[in-house]
Write a protein that holds these residues in place. Structure first.
Motif, mmCIF file in Angstrom:
data_model
loop_
_atom_site.group_PDB
_atom_site.id
_atom_site.type_symbol
_atom_site.label_atom_id
_atom_site.label_comp_id
_atom_site.label_asym_id
_atom_site.label_seq_id
_atom_site.Cartn_x
_atom_site.Cartn_y
_atom_site.Cartn_z
ATOM 1 N N TRP A 46 0.838 -1.206 0.000
ATOM 2 C CA TRP A 46 0.000 0.000 0.000
ATOM 3 C C TRP A 46 0.868 1.249 0.000
ATOM 4 O O TRP A 46 0.635 2.187 -0.767
ATOM 5 N N GLU A 47 1.852 1.244 0.870
ATOM 6 C CA GLU A 47 2.745 2.407 0.975
ATOM 7 C C GLU A 47 3.480 2.644 -0.336
ATOM 8 O O GLU A 47 3.624 3.791 -0.779
ATOM 9 N N ASP A 48 3.939 1.558 -0.963
ATOM 10 C CA ASP A 48 4.646 1.687 -2.241
ATOM 11 C C ASP A 48 3.772 2.328 -3.312
ATOM 12 O O ASP A 48 4.283 2.984 -4.224
ATOM 13 N N ALA A 49 2.457 2.115 -3.211
ATOM 14 C CA ALA A 49 1.525 2.655 -4.207
ATOM 15 C C ALA A 49 0.949 4.006 -3.790
ATOM 16 O O ALA A 49 0.010 4.505 -4.438
ATOM 17 N N ASP A 50 1.509 4.614 -2.725
ATOM 18 C CA ASP A 50 1.020 5.901 -2.215
ATOM 19 C C ASP A 50 -0.449 5.820 -1.801
ATOM 20 O O ASP A 50 -1.244 6.724 -2.079
ATOM 21 N N LEU A 51 -0.790 4.711 -1.126
ATOM 22 C CA LEU A 51 -2.139 4.522 -0.617
ATOM 23 C C LEU A 51 -2.089 4.371 0.902
ATOM 24 O O LEU A 51 -1.260 3.643 1.438
ATOM 25 N N ASN A 52 -2.964 5.080 1.568
ATOM 26 C CA ASN A 52 -3.104 4.974 3.020
ATOM 27 C C ASN A 52 -4.415 4.241 3.290
ATOM 28 O O ASN A 52 -5.495 4.816 3.208
ATOM 29 N N VAL A 53 -4.322 2.933 3.574
ATOM 30 C CA VAL A 53 -5.500 2.065 3.589
ATOM 31 C C VAL A 53 -5.942 1.748 5.011
ATOM 32 O O VAL A 53 -5.149 1.307 5.842
ATOM 33 N N ASP A 54 -7.227 1.963 5.261
ATOM 34 C CA ASP A 54 -7.865 1.614 6.528
ATOM 35 C C ASP A 54 -8.799 0.441 6.251
ATOM 36 O O ASP A 54 -9.736 0.568 5.452
ATOM 37 N N VAL A 55 -8.545 -0.724 6.875
ATOM 38 C CA VAL A 55 -9.355 -1.910 6.612
ATOM 39 C C VAL A 55 -10.351 -2.135 7.742
ATOM 40 O O VAL A 55 -10.091 -1.813 8.894
ATOM 41 N N LYS A 56 -11.508 -2.701 7.380
ATOM 42 C CA LYS A 56 -12.566 -2.959 8.354
ATOM 43 C C LYS A 56 -13.252 -4.270 8.017
ATOM 44 O O LYS A 56 -13.567 -4.539 6.852
ATOM 45 N N SER A 57 -13.483 -5.095 9.041
ATOM 46 C CA SER A 57 -14.106 -6.393 8.848
ATOM 47 C C SER A 57 -15.624 -6.293 8.786
ATOM 48 O O SER A 57 -16.239 -5.529 9.534
ATOM 49 N N PHE A 58 -16.223 -7.075 7.882
ATOM 50 C CA PHE A 58 -17.669 -7.180 7.742
ATOM 51 C C PHE A 58 -18.065 -8.657 7.754
ATOM 52 O O PHE A 58 -17.243 -9.533 7.477
ATOM 53 N N THR A 59 -19.336 -8.919 8.030
ATOM 54 C CA THR A 59 -19.778 -10.312 8.098
ATOM 55 C C THR A 59 -20.110 -10.894 6.734
ATOM 56 O O THR A 59 -20.089 -12.118 6.565
ATOM 57 N N ASN A 60 -20.427 -10.062 5.747
ATOM 58 C CA ASN A 60 -20.782 -10.585 4.431
ATOM 59 C C ASN A 60 -20.605 -9.511 3.360
ATOM 60 O O ASN A 60 -20.346 -8.344 3.658
ATOM 61 N N GLY A 61 -20.783 -9.931 2.104
ATOM 62 C CA GLY A 61 -20.607 -9.023 0.984
ATOM 63 C C GLY A 61 -21.688 -7.974 0.827
ATOM 64 O O GLY A 61 -21.388 -6.794 0.599
ATOM 65 N N PRO A 62 -22.979 -8.359 0.906
ATOM 66 C CA PRO A 62 -24.032 -7.355 0.720
ATOM 67 C C PRO A 62 -23.927 -6.166 1.668
ATOM 68 O O PRO A 62 -24.196 -5.034 1.265
ATOM 69 N N VAL A 63 -23.511 -6.392 2.908
ATOM 70 C CA VAL A 63 -23.365 -5.282 3.851
ATOM 71 C C VAL A 63 -22.262 -4.336 3.378
ATOM 72 O O VAL A 63 -22.379 -3.111 3.493
ATOM 73 N N GLN A 64 -21.183 -4.891 2.831
ATOM 74 C CA GLN A 64 -20.111 -4.039 2.306
ATOM 75 C C GLN A 64 -20.599 -3.214 1.122
ATOM 76 O O GLN A 64 -20.243 -2.033 0.980
ATOM 77 N N ILE A 65 -21.412 -3.815 0.278
ATOM 78 C CA ILE A 65 -21.896 -3.094 -0.897
ATOM 79 C C ILE A 65 -22.838 -1.964 -0.480
ATOM 80 O O ILE A 65 -22.852 -0.895 -1.096
ATOM 81 N N GLN A 66 -23.601 -2.178 0.584
ATOM 82 C CA GLN A 66 -24.385 -1.073 1.137
ATOM 83 C C GLN A 66 -23.465 0.060 1.594
ATOM 84 O O GLN A 66 -23.749 1.241 1.362
ATOM 85 N N ALA A 67 -22.354 -0.315 2.242
ATOM 86 C CA ALA A 67 -21.398 0.689 2.711
ATOM 87 C C ALA A 67 -20.731 1.412 1.543
ATOM 88 O O ALA A 67 -20.460 2.616 1.617
ATOM 89 N N LEU A 68 -20.470 0.699 0.453
ATOM 90 C CA LEU A 68 -19.916 1.328 -0.744
ATOM 91 C C LEU A 68 -20.891 2.379 -1.284
ATOM 92 O O LEU A 68 -20.499 3.481 -1.642
ATOM 93 N N GLY A 69 -22.163 2.001 -1.348
ATOM 94 C CA GLY A 69 -23.171 2.911 -1.872
ATOM 95 C C GLY A 69 -23.349 4.153 -1.013
ATOM 96 O O GLY A 69 -23.658 5.230 -1.528
#
Length: 314
Positions: A46-69
């Motif tokens: 991430w650092e090599d690509a000039d990205l500062n990434v914050d990761v967060k755990s979710f229980t499933n995919g649909p919940v993440q897609i709601q968060a994306l929206g």
């Protein structure tokens, strides 16, 4: 129009310390969802690509897609059962990850077939690969979803409900099934995506529709480098994933046994020769049958295959 024609002013474009781009990345706490993120962190990608990434755990995919929206995430991870959501325009697939065979329909001791679940309570996380596995198993048995009492519930609730005998069966996946087996060791696996040999079940990383092309390309590049490191260092990947998820290496190793990984060169080739289109269309055709999609969209409408290929060529 290709989905790589993205807005250039959106989330994922904020700059953090040192000019790096801030990125919010979701994942599921299993080998598929976490292994590349663990590698990217450990290898400083991430650092090599000039990205500062914050990761967060979710229980499933649909919940993440709601968060994306909602703009609460920029990128996330989904299993095959949630692929109807990018196919319906909710987000875009930025990278195919693996082919996964971790999904099962399980039943209480004494129920030895999918037919044995007729009229009984079956727990499923809606819109996930667990529900997909159940629907496919019913279809293969000449049954319909109406032949069982489908009970929508969160993945963690499936675990507790099955263990306590509140449900007769479940559409769920490893490693959660290992957790259930600790309480119900004599459960029966009455259907498995492993046995559906004519179907492919791709997992994927997805991005919000508003994330700009430059950030998306950087993220794809990191995922590709991490993917090749994973292919070359399977044991180290298991160790790093276990450390990230704070679980035993043995648990991660069992989970990884249900996964087919591919070097990035193979995924690029699959993108270019139409193989990934076949995988995605196969899932979309199934989702049309279940009513989750009205029609089969062209994969290029939601998979940034052109960006994936260009990122590798760089």
């Amino acid at each position: 129009m290709s989905v790589s024609s993205l807005s250039m002013t959106a989330c994922g474009s904020d700059t953090g310390q040192g000019g790096a781009t801030d990125v919010k990345f979701g994942y599921i706490s299993d080998y598929n969802g976490a292994s590349l993120l663990a590698i990217a962190e450990n290898q400083g990608l991430w650092e090599d690509a000039d990205l500062n990434v914050d990761v967060k755990s979710f229980t499933n995919g649909p919940v993440q897609i709601q968060a994306l929206g909602a703009g609460d995430l920029d990128f996330g991870y989904i299993g095959p059962g949630a692929m109807w959501l990018p196919a319906s325009g909710k987000c875009k697939v930025v990278a195919i990850n693996t082919l996964a065979y971790a999904d099962r329909v399980i039943a209480q001791p004494g129920i030895s077939s999918i037919e044995g679940l007729k009229g009984k309570k079956v727990g499923v996380p809606e819109g996930t690969s667990g529900e997909m596995a159940l629907n496919l198993a019913l279809e293969d048995a000449g049954m319909s979803p109406g032949d069982v009492q489908k009970v929508p519930m969160e993945p963690s609730t499936v675990v507790s409900a099955f263990a306590s005998g509140q449900i007769d069966g479940a559409g769920i996946w490893y490693p959660l099934i290992d957790t259930i087996k600790e309480k119900v060791p004599e459960l029966n696996e009455v259907a498995s995506t492993r046995d559906m040999g004519d179907k492919s079940f791709p997992t994927a990383f997805v991005g919000g529709n508003g994330v700009d092309e430059e950030t998306t390309t950087k993220v794809i590049g990191v995922l590709q480098k991490a993917n090749d490191w994973r292919a070359e260092h399977p044991d180290e990947t298991i160790a790093q994933t276990a450390e990230m998820l704070e679980i035993s290496e043995k648990d991660v190793e069992r989970d990884a046994a249900n996964v087919e990984t591919m070097p990035t060169a193979d995924l690029v080739k699959a993108t270019e020769d139409g193989t990934t289109d076949q995988w995605l269309n196969g899932l979309s055709e199934f989702f049309v049958d279940t009513g989750q999609l009205q029609s089969v969209p062209a994969p290029e409408d939601y998979y940034t295959g052109d960006l994936y290929t260009k990122a590798y060529q760089k």
